[in-house]
Design an enzyme around this catalytic site. Structure first.
Site, PDB file in Angstrom:
ATOM      1  N   ASN A  10      33.435  42.407  24.546  1.00  0.00           N
ATOM      2  CA  ASN A  10      34.268  41.280  24.985  1.00  0.00           C
ATOM      3  C   ASN A  10      33.308  40.183  25.455  1.00  0.00           C
ATOM      4  OD1 ASN A  10      35.971  39.521  26.278  1.00  0.00           O
ATOM      5  ND2 ASN A  10      36.621  40.949  27.888  1.00  0.00           N
ATOM      6  N   LYS A  12      33.981  37.232  26.410  1.00  0.00           N
ATOM      7  CA  LYS A  12      34.559  36.361  27.458  1.00  0.00           C
ATOM      8  C   LYS A  12      34.281  34.884  27.139  1.00  0.00           C
ATOM      9  CE  LYS A  12      34.319  40.237  30.578  1.00  0.00           C
ATOM     10  NZ  LYS A  12      34.296  40.753  31.922  1.00  0.00           N
ATOM     11  N   HIS A  96      43.858  41.882  29.811  1.00  0.00           N
ATOM     12  CA  HIS A  96      42.578  42.064  30.514  1.00  0.00           C
ATOM     13  C   HIS A  96      42.758  41.688  31.986  1.00  0.00           C
ATOM     14  CE1 HIS A  96      38.446  41.476  31.794  1.00  0.00           C
ATOM     15  NE2 HIS A  96      38.107  42.275  30.798  1.00  0.00           N
ATOM     16  N   GLU A  98      41.032  40.044  33.974  1.00  0.00           N
ATOM     17  CA  GLU A  98      40.750  38.640  34.318  1.00  0.00           C
ATOM     18  C   GLU A  98      41.945  37.764  33.987  1.00  0.00           C
ATOM     19  OE1 GLU A  98      37.014  38.433  32.252  1.00  0.00           O
ATOM     20  OE2 GLU A  98      36.133  39.712  33.784  1.00  0.00           O
ATOM     21  N   GLU A 168      40.028  49.992  32.600  1.00  0.00           N
ATOM     22  CA  GLU A 168      38.958  49.205  33.219  1.00  0.00           C
ATOM     23  C   GLU A 168      39.264  49.029  34.705  1.00  0.00           C
ATOM     24  OE1 GLU A 168      36.809  46.610  30.129  1.00  0.00           O
ATOM     25  OE2 GLU A 168      38.586  45.507  30.734  1.00  0.00           O
ATOM     26  N   GLY A 174      31.907  43.773  35.747  1.00  0.00           N
ATOM     27  CA  GLY A 174      30.901  42.752  36.050  1.00  0.00           C
ATOM     28  C   GLY A 174      30.235  42.938  37.395  1.00  0.00           C
ATOM     29  N   SER A 214      31.110  47.655  33.599  1.00  0.00           N
ATOM     30  CA  SER A 214      29.660  47.843  33.760  1.00  0.00           C
ATOM     31  C   SER A 214      29.087  48.937  32.855  1.00  0.00           C
ATOM     32  CB  SER A 214      29.310  48.096  35.228  1.00  0.00           C
ATOM     33  OG  SER A 214      29.683  46.973  36.008  1.00  0.00           O
TER      34      SER A 214
HETATM   35  P1  PGA Z   1      31.511  44.288  32.079  1.00  0.00           P
HETATM   36  O1  PGA Z   1      32.966  43.787  31.568  1.00  0.00           O
HETATM   37  O2  PGA Z   1      31.000  45.255  31.035  1.00  0.00           O
HETATM   38  O3  PGA Z   1      30.685  43.035  32.160  1.00  0.00           O
HETATM   39  O4  PGA Z   1      31.718  44.958  33.381  1.00  0.00           O
HETATM   40  C1  PGA Z   1      33.879  44.658  30.974  1.00  0.00           C
HETATM   41  C2  PGA Z   1      35.139  43.918  30.593  1.00  0.00           C
HETATM   42  O5  PGA Z   1      35.574  43.032  31.342  1.00  0.00           O
HETATM   43  O6  PGA Z   1      35.751  44.202  29.540  1.00  0.00           O
END
Ligand code: PGA
Length: 252
Positions: A10, A12, A96, A98, A168, A174, A214
Site C-alpha cells: 500500500n 499510500k 483502511h 486511515e 491491521e 507505521g 509494520s
Molecule cells: P505499515 O502500514 O506497514 O507502514 O505499518 C501498513 C498499512 O497501513 O497497510
C-alpha cells in the site's frame, strides 16, 4: 486448504507518477523468479493507469487504495469502481484504518464500497483492526466482529469468493510496533472462525487473511509461519523495491 500467499504493498500518498513507474518497473524485474506468491501494489489513483501497463503479464498486480460506491455522477473528487477496473487494475483496498480515522469511513460505507467493487469485477481487500485503546479495554474481538459482520452484511459467500481480509491493528500501523505472534495468531484464528459462523467453514477456509502493521523483511518470516496468516499488507516497507522483494521472497 491451499491458499496462495498474497503480499500487497500500500503506497499510500507517496510517489509521483514517474516515481511510481520507476518503482514498479524495478519491482517487476526483482519479481521475475518469484514462486507461488501473488504480489499486488496499490499506488495513488493518478499512478494507477501509468503502472498497470508496466506490470502486465507479470506476477505483480495493481489495485486502488479506495473507491466511491456510486457508479458515476456529481461526486467531486471521487473515483468509482468501474473507473478503477478500466485502468486494468484487479484489486481495491477498502476500509483502511486511515480512511476510517481521517475520512469518516464507516462500516455502512465499507459495505456499499464492497458491493460496488464486486459488481465492477474488482477483488476487494477489506481492512479491519482495533485501536490501542480498544485493545487495552479488551474490546478487540468485539470491534473485529462488528467490522466484519457489518461490512459483509447482505452478501452471499458466492459474491465474496475473491474477498481478502486484512487484519491491521491500528496501533501497529507505521509505528514500528508489530503485534506479537500470539496476538496475531489469536486474531487470525478468531477471524476465520467468525467468517465460518457468518458463512460456512468451507468458505472461511478458502479466503485469505493478511496481517498488516509494520511488516518488514525482519519479521515477515515468523508472521508467515503463523497458521492462519496468508500474506501481508505492507505500507512503509513496500515503497522501496529492494526492501519489498525481501518480504515477497520471505520463503528463501
Ligand atoms: P505499515 O502500514 O506497514 O507502514 O505499518 C501498513 C498499512 O497501513 O497497510
Amino acid at each position: 486448504m491451499n491458499r496462495i500467499p498474497f503480499i500487497a504493498g500500500n503506497w499510500k500518498m507517496y510517489k509521483t507518477g514517474p516515481e511510481a513507474v520507476e518503482t514498479a518497473e524495478r519491482l517487476v524485474t526483482l519479481c521475475a523468479d518469484v514462486e507461488n506468491v501473488e504480489v499486488m501494489i496499490a499506488p495513488t489513483f493518478l499512478s494507477l493507469p501509468l503502472i498497470t501497463p508496466c506490470v502486465k503479464g507479470t506476477c505483480v498486480k495493481t489495485g486502488a487504495q479506495n473507491l466511491y460506491f456510486e457508479k458515476e455522477g456529481a461526486f467531486t473528487g471521487e473515483v468509482s469502481a468501474e473507473m478503477i477496473r478500466a485502468t486494468g487494475s484487479e484489486y481495491v483496498i477498502i476500509g483502511h484504518s486511515e480512511r476510517r480515522q481521517y475520512f469518516g469511513e464507516t462500516d455502512a460505507n465499507v459495505c456499499k464500497k464492497l458491493k460496488s467493487s464486486i459488481h465492477a469485477g474488482l477483488k476487494p481487500i477489506l481492512c479491519i483492526g482495533e485501536t490501542e485503546i480498544e485493545r487495552n479495554e479488551e474490546k478487540t474481538f468485539q470491534i473485529l466482529d462488528k467490522q466484519v459482520s457489518d461490512g459483509l452484511k447482505s452478501f452471499g459467500s458466492d459474491e465474496l469468493k475473491d474477498l481478502i481480509l486484512a487484519y491491521e491493528p491500528v496501533w501497529a500501523i507505521g509505528t514500528g510496533k508489530t503485534a506479537n505472534i500470539n496476538q496475531v495468531e489469536e486474531v487470525h484464528q478468531y477471524l476465520r472462525a467468525l467468517v465460518g459462523r457468518l458463512f460456512s467453514m468451507d468458505f472461511a477456509c478458502r479466503i485469505r487473511i493478511l496481517y498488516g502493521g509494520s511488516v518488514k523483511p525482519e519479521n515477515i518470516r515468523e508472521l508467515m509461519n503463523i497458521k492462519d496468516v496468508d500474506g501481508a499488507l505492507v505500507g512503509g516497507a513496500s515503497l522501496d523495491p529492494e526492501k519489498f522483494i525481501k518480504i515477497i521472497k520471505y520463503y528463501l
